[in-house]
Design a protein around this motif. Sequence first.
Motif, PDB file in Angstrom:
ATOM      1  N   ASP A 180     -20.970  -4.788   0.769  1.00  0.00           N
ATOM      2  CA  ASP A 180     -22.294  -4.925   1.384  1.00  0.00           C
ATOM      3  C   ASP A 180     -23.317  -4.032   0.695  1.00  0.00           C
ATOM      4  O   ASP A 180     -24.511  -4.356   0.661  1.00  0.00           O
ATOM      5  CB  ASP A 180     -22.244  -4.647   2.889  1.00  0.00           C
ATOM      6  CG  ASP A 180     -21.661  -3.287   3.232  1.00  0.00           C
ATOM      7  OD1 ASP A 180     -21.038  -2.662   2.359  1.00  0.00           O
ATOM      8  OD2 ASP A 180     -21.825  -2.848   4.392  1.00  0.00           O
ATOM      9  N   ASP A 184     -24.429  -5.995  -2.307  1.00  0.00           N
ATOM     10  CA  ASP A 184     -25.356  -7.053  -1.887  1.00  0.00           C
ATOM     11  C   ASP A 184     -26.767  -6.501  -1.689  1.00  0.00           C
ATOM     12  O   ASP A 184     -27.757  -7.126  -2.096  1.00  0.00           O
ATOM     13  CB  ASP A 184     -24.866  -7.700  -0.591  1.00  0.00           C
ATOM     14  CG  ASP A 184     -23.593  -8.524  -0.793  1.00  0.00           C
ATOM     15  OD1 ASP A 184     -23.277  -8.856  -1.954  1.00  0.00           O
ATOM     16  OD2 ASP A 184     -22.928  -8.814   0.223  1.00  0.00           O
ATOM     17  N   VAL A 229     -27.084   0.577   4.763  1.00  0.00           N
ATOM     18  CA  VAL A 229     -25.760   0.126   5.182  1.00  0.00           C
ATOM     19  C   VAL A 229     -24.948   1.345   5.557  1.00  0.00           C
ATOM     20  O   VAL A 229     -25.323   2.484   5.297  1.00  0.00           O
ATOM     21  CB  VAL A 229     -25.028  -0.643   4.047  1.00  0.00           C
ATOM     22  CG1 VAL A 229     -25.724  -1.934   3.737  1.00  0.00           C
ATOM     23  CG2 VAL A 229     -24.902   0.223   2.808  1.00  0.00           C
TER      24      VAL A 229
END
Length: 279
Positions: A91, A94, A35
């Motif tokens: 994110d 996650d 990410v």
Amino acid sequence: VNWREDEASAFNMMTMADNNSNRDDDAKTSSSTPVDSSISPSAIQCEEILINGGRPLAKLPAYHGLKKFSLGQRIQGGRTLLRLSNLIQPDEVDVLVKASLEASGERKRRRVERQADNDGADADGDGNENDIMILEQGNPGKIFVRLLTNAAAERECTPDDALPDLASQLVEDILLRALDYLDKNQECSSLRPKLFGDDSDEMGTLFRTNQLTYSDREPAINVYDAPHGHFCMHKDNQALSILLPLSTPQTDFNGGGTAFWAQSSPMEGMDRPSLVLKP
């Protein structure tokens, strides 16, 4: 150094480190990240809180005895801890949770297969994976699945316990982000020399150049399953501990948390913790 106990039905990421200036520099780097892990240092917030009761240090009167000591002295003496906010992006959480669930499920599946092979139990009967409690290194005080970074798994010679590559790199990115923040925050300037010595490099540099030693099987992500998941009262016995909860109370789990004791020799199950933290 304080006594601590972790109990949760979800995840946390942890590392305990000390400086080892004699260690060879064999650090590995990677350019791949799952990410966009760029977070402005100005977005990160830091609060110092008392272990005995959890009161923010900033709310103590100016004449309070603790304020005559530096932050580094208070941390080293086990009187306070630092709580960092906005260190991890949603994110990123996650990615780590998904990778941990998948890797933890695979560990449990292998455990069930080994048990079935060893005692002839049916994998859907006595060896049902939902009934399997993973005792970390066979220690009944540690019931969870521990997933190591690639570097930690290589040190421990346990490649089957490693996180997937991208998750492992992300864990290291986040740890480095925390250390760089502490290095550059003027209010935390006393932390590095007090914990690692006046002549030591910045903590981020120590991490990058592999000059840190760690507790066994660290850094890692711990996956706790209700109702048995826990890590009993213990001391880390390192210069610095970093705990990064990856789950949200009341949403991902009930109960749980990380307990701290201000007493020098608390009795588990008898002495109430001085502080229980939840993210």
